[in-house]
Design an enzyme around this catalytic site. Sequence first.
Site, mmCIF file in Angstrom:
data_model
loop_
_atom_site.group_PDB
_atom_site.id
_atom_site.type_symbol
_atom_site.label_atom_id
_atom_site.label_comp_id
_atom_site.label_asym_id
_atom_site.label_seq_id
_atom_site.Cartn_x
_atom_site.Cartn_y
_atom_site.Cartn_z
ATOM 1 N N ARG A 295 -14.814 -2.321 12.962
ATOM 2 C CA ARG A 295 -14.507 -1.814 11.614
ATOM 3 C C ARG A 295 -14.324 -0.306 11.565
ATOM 4 O O ARG A 295 -14.497 0.312 10.527
ATOM 5 C CB ARG A 295 -15.581 -2.236 10.613
ATOM 6 C CG ARG A 295 -15.657 -3.740 10.441
ATOM 7 C CD ARG A 295 -16.426 -4.138 9.201
ATOM 8 N NE ARG A 295 -16.670 -5.563 9.258
ATOM 9 C CZ ARG A 295 -17.695 -6.100 9.931
ATOM 10 N NH1 ARG A 295 -18.561 -5.320 10.533
ATOM 11 N NH2 ARG A 295 -17.841 -7.395 9.969
ATOM 12 N N LYS A 400 3.971 18.900 6.246
ATOM 13 C CA LYS A 400 3.482 17.516 6.118
ATOM 14 C C LYS A 400 2.056 17.501 5.569
ATOM 15 O O LYS A 400 1.721 16.678 4.720
ATOM 16 C CB LYS A 400 3.559 16.786 7.459
ATOM 17 C CG LYS A 400 3.079 15.342 7.322
ATOM 18 C CD LYS A 400 3.675 14.358 8.285
ATOM 19 C CE LYS A 400 3.177 12.943 7.920
ATOM 20 N NZ LYS A 400 3.511 11.929 8.895
ATOM 21 N N GLU A 410 -0.051 7.450 -0.072
ATOM 22 C CA GLU A 410 1.384 7.193 -0.241
ATOM 23 C C GLU A 410 1.690 6.453 -1.540
ATOM 24 O O GLU A 410 2.335 5.411 -1.552
ATOM 25 C CB GLU A 410 1.920 6.392 0.959
ATOM 26 C CG GLU A 410 3.420 6.561 1.116
ATOM 27 C CD GLU A 410 3.955 5.904 2.372
ATOM 28 O OE1 GLU A 410 3.409 4.874 2.786
ATOM 29 O OE2 GLU A 410 4.916 6.448 2.941
ATOM 30 N N ARG A 414 4.431 11.562 -1.592
ATOM 31 C CA ARG A 414 4.608 11.421 -0.156
ATOM 32 C C ARG A 414 5.952 10.802 0.222
ATOM 33 O O ARG A 414 6.421 10.961 1.351
ATOM 34 C CB ARG A 414 3.455 10.581 0.408
ATOM 35 C CG ARG A 414 3.399 10.568 1.903
ATOM 36 C CD ARG A 414 2.037 10.124 2.391
ATOM 37 N NE ARG A 414 2.059 9.875 3.811
ATOM 38 C CZ ARG A 414 0.991 9.692 4.554
ATOM 39 N NH1 ARG A 414 -0.198 9.724 4.003
ATOM 40 N NH2 ARG A 414 1.097 9.477 5.842
ATOM 41 N N ASN A 418 10.374 10.725 3.435
ATOM 42 C CA ASN A 418 11.434 9.815 3.879
ATOM 43 C C ASN A 418 12.819 10.443 3.821
ATOM 44 O O ASN A 418 13.814 9.747 4.034
ATOM 45 C CB ASN A 418 11.430 8.556 3.011
ATOM 46 C CG ASN A 418 10.364 7.581 3.452
ATOM 47 O OD1 ASN A 418 10.107 7.454 4.652
ATOM 48 N ND2 ASN A 418 9.727 6.931 2.504
ATOM 49 N N HIS A 425 17.169 4.546 9.050
ATOM 50 C CA HIS A 425 16.698 3.196 9.373
ATOM 51 C C HIS A 425 17.854 2.208 9.335
ATOM 52 O O HIS A 425 17.942 1.312 10.178
ATOM 53 C CB HIS A 425 15.589 2.768 8.413
ATOM 54 C CG HIS A 425 14.319 3.532 8.635
ATOM 55 N ND1 HIS A 425 13.396 3.766 7.647
ATOM 56 C CD2 HIS A 425 13.831 4.138 9.744
ATOM 57 C CE1 HIS A 425 12.387 4.484 8.137
ATOM 58 N NE2 HIS A 425 12.642 4.710 9.413
ATOM 59 N N HIS A 437 16.254 7.221 17.074
ATOM 60 C CA HIS A 437 15.704 7.633 15.781
ATOM 61 C C HIS A 437 16.097 9.075 15.414
ATOM 62 O O HIS A 437 16.550 9.334 14.304
ATOM 63 C CB HIS A 437 14.184 7.479 15.815
ATOM 64 C CG HIS A 437 13.530 7.798 14.510
ATOM 65 N ND1 HIS A 437 13.733 7.040 13.377
ATOM 66 C CD2 HIS A 437 12.686 8.795 14.148
ATOM 67 C CE1 HIS A 437 13.034 7.556 12.365
ATOM 68 N NE2 HIS A 437 12.390 8.628 12.818
HETATM 69 N N1 LIG Z 1 2.414 7.033 11.831
HETATM 70 C C1 LIG Z 1 3.398 7.757 11.358
HETATM 71 O O1 LIG Z 1 3.264 8.414 10.332
HETATM 72 C C2 LIG Z 1 4.693 7.796 12.094
HETATM 73 C C3 LIG Z 1 5.665 8.724 11.733
HETATM 74 C C4 LIG Z 1 6.834 8.759 12.472
HETATM 75 C C5 LIG Z 1 7.023 7.888 13.529
HETATM 76 N N2 LIG Z 1 6.050 7.000 13.853
HETATM 77 C C6 LIG Z 1 6.208 6.090 14.993
HETATM 78 O O2 LIG Z 1 6.278 6.878 16.164
HETATM 79 C C7 LIG Z 1 6.983 6.137 17.158
HETATM 80 C C8 LIG Z 1 7.936 7.061 17.875
HETATM 81 O O3 LIG Z 1 7.198 8.097 18.493
HETATM 82 P P1 LIG Z 1 7.779 8.898 19.753
HETATM 83 O O4 LIG Z 1 9.141 9.323 19.440
HETATM 84 O O5 LIG Z 1 6.769 9.876 20.150
HETATM 85 O O6 LIG Z 1 7.935 7.735 20.841
HETATM 86 P P2 LIG Z 1 7.067 7.351 22.125
HETATM 87 O O7 LIG Z 1 5.628 7.356 21.821
HETATM 88 O O8 LIG Z 1 7.642 6.090 22.633
HETATM 89 O O9 LIG Z 1 7.371 8.534 23.139
HETATM 90 C C9 LIG Z 1 8.685 8.687 23.625
HETATM 91 C C10 LIG Z 1 8.700 8.665 25.155
HETATM 92 O O10 LIG Z 1 8.246 9.920 25.628
HETATM 93 C C11 LIG Z 1 7.170 9.740 26.548
HETATM 94 N N3 LIG Z 1 6.327 10.921 26.411
HETATM 95 C C12 LIG Z 1 5.549 11.271 25.371
HETATM 96 N N4 LIG Z 1 5.037 12.488 25.579
HETATM 97 C C13 LIG Z 1 5.488 12.925 26.759
HETATM 98 C C14 LIG Z 1 5.323 14.124 27.504
HETATM 99 N N5 LIG Z 1 4.612 15.157 27.038
HETATM 100 N N6 LIG Z 1 5.926 14.218 28.707
HETATM 101 C C15 LIG Z 1 6.699 13.203 29.179
HETATM 102 N N7 LIG Z 1 6.902 12.062 28.509
HETATM 103 C C16 LIG Z 1 6.297 11.919 27.309
HETATM 104 C C17 LIG Z 1 6.557 8.430 26.182
HETATM 105 O O11 LIG Z 1 5.888 7.855 27.271
HETATM 106 C C18 LIG Z 1 7.782 7.625 25.770
HETATM 107 O O12 LIG Z 1 8.405 7.115 26.917
HETATM 108 C C19 LIG Z 1 7.643 4.994 16.461
HETATM 109 O O13 LIG Z 1 6.960 3.797 16.778
HETATM 110 C C20 LIG Z 1 7.466 5.298 14.987
HETATM 111 O O14 LIG Z 1 7.341 4.148 14.187
HETATM 112 C C21 LIG Z 1 4.903 6.944 13.157
#
Ligand SMILES: NC(=O)c1ccc[n+]([C@@H]2O[C@H](COP(=O)([O-])OP(=O)(O)OC[C@H]3O[C@@H](n4cnc5c(N)ncnc54)[C@H](O)[C@@H]3O)[C@@H](O)[C@H]2O)c1
Length: 545
Positions: A295, A400, A410, A414, A418, A425, A437
Amino acid sequence: VFGNLVVTGMMGTGKSAVASLIATETGRDLVDLDDRIEAGAGASAAEIFASEGEDGFRDRERAAVSELGRVRDSVIATGGWTMADDESRATLESLGPVVCLVASAEAVAGRLAADARERPVLGSAPDLARVESLIGRRRSTYDSFVLQVDTTARTARESAAEVQALVESAGSVAASAIPVASPTGGYRDVVGSGLLDAIGPVLSAVGLAERVAIVTDDNVNALYGAKAMHSLEGAGAVTARVEFPAGEASKNLSTVGDLYNALVAAGLDRTSTVVALGGGVVGDAAGFVAATYLRGLSLVQVPTSLLAMVDSSVGGKTGVNLPAGKNLVGAFKHPDLVITDPSALRTLPPEELTGGMAEVVKAAVIGDPELLAQLEDRGAPDRDRADDWARIIRRAVAVKAQIVGEDPGELGRRVVLNLGHTFAHALEHATGHRIAHGPAVSVGLVAAARLAARTGYAQEDLAEHLGRILRHLGLPTRYAGPEPEALVRSMQADKKRERGNLRFVLPAAVGDVALVTDVAESDVIAVLGELRDPASMPPTVPDPE
Ligand SMILES: NC(=O)c1ccc[n+]([C@@H]2O[C@H](COP(=O)([O-])OP(=O)(O)OC[C@H]3O[C@@H](n4cnc5c(N)ncnc54)[C@H](O)[C@@H]3O)[C@@H](O)[C@H]2O)c1
């Protein structure tokens, strides 16, 4: 040679006593700023306040700080509010590591009562309510220091030892923190180059380094897992490390199940901490695990991708995907701390760095015109310029933080985060994620600005202006792919629709965005038609599904 050390914090936290003990123990000079001001004026602080007002005192304080420039091998105790002045703060931070002492309002009130000296801001014998209100008003300034020692339950000698231990292990890191308000009491996003080597002491300083599980993906683990583990173990934490395969395809319930089992095997209990070390995928999945295992455990986000640094690590949204769609299972889990080390960007794949810039531009358009101007003038820093990145990340995080602080659940404001994302999307979805993305957000930002102009919310030149900046950063502003009508159908399936009309976050100007709920479909189709360019190749990325 020890160099300088600066001790700051609210009155009654023990600055003078702690600084003086450390100076004696290490053979350094003690510089007590309040004493210097009083000696210079030939009057007590309370008398200066009475005759020259607070402004007069602050002028004297600023002058006293500017004279510190040549101080060497000294322990400097600041006044309780010296750091509120940006220039004084910059000078003091340039002299050496700064440790901020904090204490509960009860402890502060008790100490002030025991010491009959007249306090200019609070008067003599201040009551608890006044101390609490002063701490409340000043918290964000005190919270912005990375290195903190809580003196509530410590003697001056114990606090002095703690300060020295902290500076020894983490003092070389130049970092500052952005406070984020949340229903769970708020947290700090500490941003600074080199912090990955100091995770242990930073967690230890806030009592989160007893038993820790580092959750990460295989890419990030290979690069930074050992470093983080080493730092935590050095701070005395019992540490386990759990990885899963990198990529969006891992962000699912099966990974969550594997992580629960790994935490059981590692013996994590309710007082343990999950450290999410990685990009947004790790942050979302590990955050959800921390929200639900037993939890809820403490959570520290350690973002390593640019997107995670400026977006997903702050705000408390966590979750995973279902086969039916993205982020369909999740929880709000505000972290206890975010540790952001921009030096990790050195190893981030270039397309991930460029993609992350779309979120930086988004933040700038929402709330920081000066950041946008800087991006326009200078573009993105080289990947190894960690301090330049730190400045950009802090500004984007501040935007942010401001918005999620106003609306943590949200329910309202907030939604402006978007901006550009309804378009993005739809593009991602309709192309089966062949458009990544970041590029999709880039096109989405231009589309939002064009739609704003078309519907009379913005001037025509805003879209052109944003387009120039985005192209300069290596991001697309046109797309190849589905017909506008197909994209609009995809948007209509999206949750951001209200009673027949489409709703969009639109920019009226840089720094002025709002939700518009009555956008006609025909305007959206027209804008998409202008931006569709079959000759512009979509970046080819593997389809995650
Ligand atoms: N929670 C939220 O508010 C929120 C907001 C925006 C996006 N997201 C989510 O975030 C995700 C996308 O995140 P992302 O773009 O970081 O993708 P990711 O976590 O897949 O990272 C992208 C790639 O970079 C690699 N990587 C990360 N840091 C690295 C580093 N320092 N050196 C080398 N490689 C590295 C990872 O292993 C991966 O292969 C999506 O799932 C999205 O839905 C969440």
